[in-house]
Write a protein that holds these residues in place. Structure first.
Motif, mmCIF file in Angstrom:
data_model
loop_
_atom_site.group_PDB
_atom_site.id
_atom_site.type_symbol
_atom_site.label_atom_id
_atom_site.label_comp_id
_atom_site.label_asym_id
_atom_site.label_seq_id
_atom_site.Cartn_x
_atom_site.Cartn_y
_atom_site.Cartn_z
ATOM 1 N N LEU A 125 0.840 -1.206 0.000
ATOM 2 C CA LEU A 125 0.000 0.000 0.000
ATOM 3 C C LEU A 125 0.872 1.252 0.000
ATOM 4 C CD1 LEU A 125 -2.709 -1.233 2.519
ATOM 5 C CD2 LEU A 125 -3.124 -0.607 0.129
ATOM 6 N N ASP A 128 2.242 1.970 -3.395
ATOM 7 C CA ASP A 128 1.246 2.289 -4.432
ATOM 8 C C ASP A 128 0.901 3.786 -4.366
ATOM 9 O OD1 ASP A 128 -0.670 1.771 -6.480
ATOM 10 O OD2 ASP A 128 -2.256 1.661 -4.962
ATOM 11 N N LYS A 129 1.892 4.582 -4.758
ATOM 12 C CA LYS A 129 1.751 6.045 -4.568
ATOM 13 C C LYS A 129 0.627 6.634 -5.416
ATOM 14 C CE LYS A 129 5.567 6.673 -2.000
ATOM 15 N NZ LYS A 129 5.305 5.875 -0.806
ATOM 16 N N ASP A 130 0.418 6.067 -6.609
ATOM 17 C CA ASP A 130 -0.634 6.669 -7.436
ATOM 18 C C ASP A 130 -1.982 5.962 -7.272
ATOM 19 O OD1 ASP A 130 0.428 4.489 -8.572
ATOM 20 O OD2 ASP A 130 0.657 5.296 -10.594
ATOM 21 N N HIS A 131 -2.078 5.182 -6.204
ATOM 22 C CA HIS A 131 -3.370 4.613 -5.792
ATOM 23 C C HIS A 131 -4.070 3.827 -6.900
ATOM 24 C CE1 HIS A 131 -3.527 7.917 -2.452
ATOM 25 N NE2 HIS A 131 -2.632 6.984 -2.220
ATOM 26 N N ARG A 132 -3.286 2.930 -7.508
ATOM 27 C CA ARG A 132 -3.887 2.058 -8.533
ATOM 28 C C ARG A 132 -4.702 0.931 -7.894
ATOM 29 N NH1 ARG A 132 -0.751 -0.609 -12.745
ATOM 30 N NH2 ARG A 132 -2.879 -1.030 -13.424
ATOM 31 N N LYS A 134 -7.490 -0.595 -6.038
ATOM 32 C CA LYS A 134 -8.858 -0.123 -5.748
ATOM 33 C C LYS A 134 -9.484 -0.872 -4.571
ATOM 34 C CE LYS A 134 -9.263 2.714 -9.250
ATOM 35 N NZ LYS A 134 -8.089 3.538 -9.013
ATOM 36 N N HIS A 163 -4.149 5.495 2.155
ATOM 37 C CA HIS A 163 -4.615 4.865 0.917
ATOM 38 C C HIS A 163 -6.147 4.811 0.860
ATOM 39 C CE1 HIS A 163 -4.742 2.330 -2.553
ATOM 40 N NE2 HIS A 163 -3.411 2.345 -2.631
ATOM 41 N N ALA A 165 -8.121 2.881 -0.957
ATOM 42 C CA ALA A 165 -8.742 1.635 -1.441
ATOM 43 C C ALA A 165 -9.829 1.172 -0.471
ATOM 44 C CB ALA A 165 -7.686 0.537 -1.576
#
Ligand SMILES: Cc1ncc(COP(=O)(O)O)c(C=O)c1O
Length: 397
Positions: A125, A128-132, A134, A163, A165
């Motif tokens: 997490l 996952d800097k660009d928040h891909r 979900k 995050h 997600a």
């Protein structure tokens, strides 16, 4: 005529008489004007079991697997990235479903016998800097290994990474038996099934959905029809269903919720813990080990027990069934043949469980596992009999 089969698999579980009687009713009119008076009370009380005031609970015909599918297809689009850990057969199967639905899975390979690897989730997490990602999926109680994971810690990992997600929890073998807190843990989708802690026959997939997840459903592009949240929400608002509901199961569910509330949820959790502890003492007295590698992961709904090398757990489970009319759980997939399971969830008390422990003990001894007859029963008895000093005092008058 033999007595009733002693059912100690981790679901379906034993159905209490009150629930069986509640389901022994004629078929009814699901469009009757007073039907909503009945169903709206179910939705209200189900929210208490999930510990949510914000979320909404849906009742789909189906089993836990249908609940998994409803959660995924309503809130995600093909190609969406999902982060999930595999550490037992059920967490593995949910990941496989994600793949079959066209989701892109970032899978963490965990150890069977350990809980969900929270640190690995946290690392992925944070990366996952660009928040891909979900959706983050976790199995609260891995029924294959008898392991309960720390969902609150996973929520903390999401928060620490900032995050956004959504958090999806498989609570099929935990909800209504082990403490579960949807709102407090920030769970967006929680899946349960009727045939475990709810003590009902199989046939209902029970899915609780947060407001955030309901909002996501509006834009999610996965194909769905029968399991569509929007159709269900529209009809449920007035106490109806978009298609013929399983009214008999709903009558049983009313009785189940009454029983859970009558005993008190916290007392239900405490009872499961107390009963499970007796099983764990028995396992220790046999000189055997649980599949769960650390007490912090011990499941209060199912114990997966490892046989010594050279013994076949399939043979054990078969023998227990054929000779003693006792149903134990087999080992699944990776642990097939090596592990057997005692399910201890739903309507159970100490005397019932002592019967299962005695039966398992005889079956173990019969196939040659070097255990002392009576040792497990005695260890469980010592726990059950001495565990409650106030009860002992009361019993002594
Ligand atoms: C943790 C867990 N998830 C999902 C499932 C699948 O549920 P069902 O068999 O009701 O479809 C099970 C079934 O045992 C389970 O234990």
């Amino acid at each position: 005529m033999p007595a009733r089969n002693a059912l100690f698999i981790p679901g379906p579980t034993n159905i209490p008489e009150a629930i069986r009687r509640a389901m022994d009713v004629p078929q009814e009119d699901q469009r009757a004007p007073d039907f909503p008076k009945f169903t709206l009370g179910l939705f209200r009380d189900l929210k208490k079991v999930f510990k949510t005031t914000e979320g909404q609970v849906f009742l789909f015909p189906g089993s836990g697997t249908g609940g998994w599918e409803a959660a995924l297809t309503n809130t995600l689009s093909p190609g969406d990235r999902v982060l999930a850990a595999s550490f037992g057969q059920f967490s593995h199967l949910w990941i496989e479903m994600c793949r079959r639905l066209g989701l892109e899975v970032e899978a963490i390979e965990g150890e069977w016998g350990e809980g969900a690897p929270i640190e690995s989730y946290a690392e992925r997490l944070a990366d996952d800097k660009d928040h891909r990602i979900k959706a983050v999926l976790v199995c609260h109680n891995e029924t294959a290994t008898g392991v309960t994971s720390d969902v609150a810690a996973l929520r903390r990992a999401l928060d620490a990474a900032g995050h956004p997600a959504m958090l999806y929890v498989d609570g099929v073998s935990s909800i209504a038996s082990i403490d579960f807190r949807m709102d407090e843990w920030g769970v967006d989708l929680a899946v349960a099934g009727s045939q475990k802690g709810f003590m009902l026959p199989t046939g209902l997939a029970i899915v609780a959905v947060s407001r955030k997840a309901l909002a996501a459903a509006a834009g999610a592009k996965s194909y769905r029809c029968y399991f569509d949240f929007a159709d269900m929400a529209r009809a449920n608002k007035d106490g109806f269903f978009p298609y013929t509901p399983a009214t008999t199961l709903l009558r049983g569910l009313r009785a189940s919720l009454d029983m859970l509330q009558g005993e008190g949820l916290e007392q239900v959790f405490q009872r499961h813990h107390h009963l499970a502890e007796g099983v764990r003492r028995a396992v220790a007295a046999w000189g055997l080990k649980l599949c769960a590698r650390h007490p912090r992961w011990h499941s209060d709904t199912v114990s997966a027990i490892v046989l010594p090398p050279g013994f076949d757990s399939n043979l054990l489970v078969r023998h227990a069934y054929e000779r003693y009319n006792l149903s134990l759980g087999v080992g699944l997939a990776k642990v097939a043949g090596r592990v057997f399971r005692i399910g201890h969830l739903g309507m159970l008390d100490e005397i019932m469980l002592l019967g299962a422990i005695a039966g398992a003990e005889m079956a173990l001894s019969d196939i040659g596992v070097p255990i002392e007859l009576g040792s497990g029963v005695a260890a469980a008895q010592a726990h059950y009999a001495l565990a409650r000093p106030e009860a002992r005092r009361a019993a002594a008058g």
